[in-house]
Write a protein that holds these residues in place. Sequence first.
Motif, PDB file in Angstrom:
ATOM      1  N   GLU A 186      -9.882   8.711  -2.072  1.00 19.69           N
ATOM      2  CA  GLU A 186      -8.727   7.886  -2.404  1.00 19.69           C
ATOM      3  C   GLU A 186      -8.189   7.193  -1.167  1.00 19.69           C
ATOM      4  O   GLU A 186      -7.857   5.989  -1.195  1.00 19.69           O
ATOM      5  N   TRP A 187      -8.113   7.933  -0.066  1.00 18.44           N
ATOM      6  CA  TRP A 187      -7.650   7.332   1.195  1.00 18.44           C
ATOM      7  C   TRP A 187      -8.562   6.176   1.596  1.00 18.44           C
ATOM      8  O   TRP A 187      -8.090   5.091   1.937  1.00 18.44           O
TER       9      TRP A 187
ATOM     10  N   THR B 199       0.824  -1.197   0.000  1.00 18.39           N
ATOM     11  CA  THR B 199       0.000   0.000   0.000  1.00 18.39           C
ATOM     12  C   THR B 199       0.859   1.249   0.000  1.00 18.39           C
ATOM     13  O   THR B 199       1.846   1.341   0.723  1.00 18.39           O
ATOM     14  N   GLU B 200       0.465   2.210  -0.822  1.00 19.40           N
ATOM     15  CA  GLU B 200       1.204   3.470  -0.844  1.00 19.40           C
ATOM     16  C   GLU B 200       1.036   4.197   0.477  1.00 19.40           C
ATOM     17  O   GLU B 200      -0.015   4.119   1.121  1.00 19.40           O
TER      18      GLU B 200
ATOM     19  N   THR C 260       0.193   7.180   3.050  1.00 24.13           N
ATOM     20  CA  THR C 260      -0.850   8.195   3.002  1.00 24.13           C
ATOM     21  C   THR C 260      -0.321   9.513   2.476  1.00 24.13           C
ATOM     22  O   THR C 260      -1.030  10.261   1.805  1.00 24.13           O
TER      23      THR C 260
ATOM     24  N   SER D 299     -10.418   4.310  -0.228  1.00 30.08           N
ATOM     25  CA  SER D 299     -10.301   3.165  -1.138  1.00 30.08           C
ATOM     26  C   SER D 299      -9.126   2.267  -0.779  1.00 30.08           C
ATOM     27  O   SER D 299      -9.084   1.103  -1.190  1.00 30.08           O
ATOM     28  N   ARG D 300      -8.182   2.794  -0.021  1.00 29.84           N
ATOM     29  CA  ARG D 300      -7.010   2.008   0.374  1.00 29.84           C
ATOM     30  C   ARG D 300      -7.234   1.219   1.671  1.00 29.84           C
ATOM     31  O   ARG D 300      -6.371   0.429   2.074  1.00 29.84           O
ATOM     32  N   GLN D 301      -8.368   1.457   2.344  1.00 26.08           N
ATOM     33  CA  GLN D 301      -8.626   0.785   3.615  1.00 26.08           C
ATOM     34  C   GLN D 301      -9.387  -0.506   3.363  1.00 26.08           C
ATOM     35  O   GLN D 301     -10.426  -0.497   2.701  1.00 26.08           O
TER      36      GLN D 301
END
Length: 305
Positions: free
Chosen positions: A22-23, A2-3, A5, A25-27
């Motif tokens: 976007e944040w 994962t990139e 934050t 969507s990464r969770q």
Amino acid sequence: MTEPTESIGKAGQAWGDAEKAEWRSRQHQQRSYADDVVAKIDALRDRFDIEQYGELDYPPEGRFPLYAIRTRDWDDALPTALVTGGVHGYETSGVQGALQFVDQHAADYKGRINLLVAPCVSPWGYERIQRWNALALDPNRNFIPASPAPESAALMALVAPLNDKMLMHIDLHETTDSDETEFRPALAARDGKPFVPGTIPDGFYLVDDSGRPQPDFQRAMIDAVAKVTHIAPADPDGTIIGSPVVAPGVIEYDCKGLGLCAGVTDARFVTTTEVYPDSPRATPQQCNDAQVAAVRAGLEYALAH
């Protein structure tokens, strides 16, 4: 992988809706609220009253019922104590410590004090091992009027009718290594501010409310927890997480002014616990036990004074 934050948005510019989306969507779900928390609450139904005090609706992830555990045969003539956990969903021992306290010790206080326990205030954050809610808000800065955080608003609505009877509130938290590696950088990125590195305390500490300090109450809990796990020493500058140490293992915050969960009532005795689960000197069970020891010592002190 994962990139980080910090890669979201532009440096020095606060996030808008697109960056927050976007944040989010990464969770991803990493554990189960239903299995880890709700199942344990259901197992208590034969001994305690279980109340659903709200429900979070975070599509597409789904709905998350919010539960509180109450003393059976509630007595309005008695004072009330509030125990909260999982305001920051990733702080595991806050959730499991609250449940362990109810299962093993809450019955000991029957006829002495009413207990209200909200063991997992932020179930979306619990499942994603995340400090914020799905809206990229920190529930523990949003216990404020017309709160934009539904987790905070629901808990405030639950406790408001009991405020005049509230003697004690203990809010169970952890300070983790990921606070420094993930969550503080995320906060800086979200708000368009530079990240200023800090330190993570090695051990347990408490946060008193500067607006109504109770040093002897805090000391009673520190003494009890010291039998379970180590107490965090001050940094060389005499602080813990940048705040002056006012007594061994104790700092102070303006709980109401900062919108913290510990400021949600007008209780005389208030504290926020902070366990250090990443220490090589502490096991997950010790962290749960430290939370339980703090609750029990706090209750005994409050009832005696």
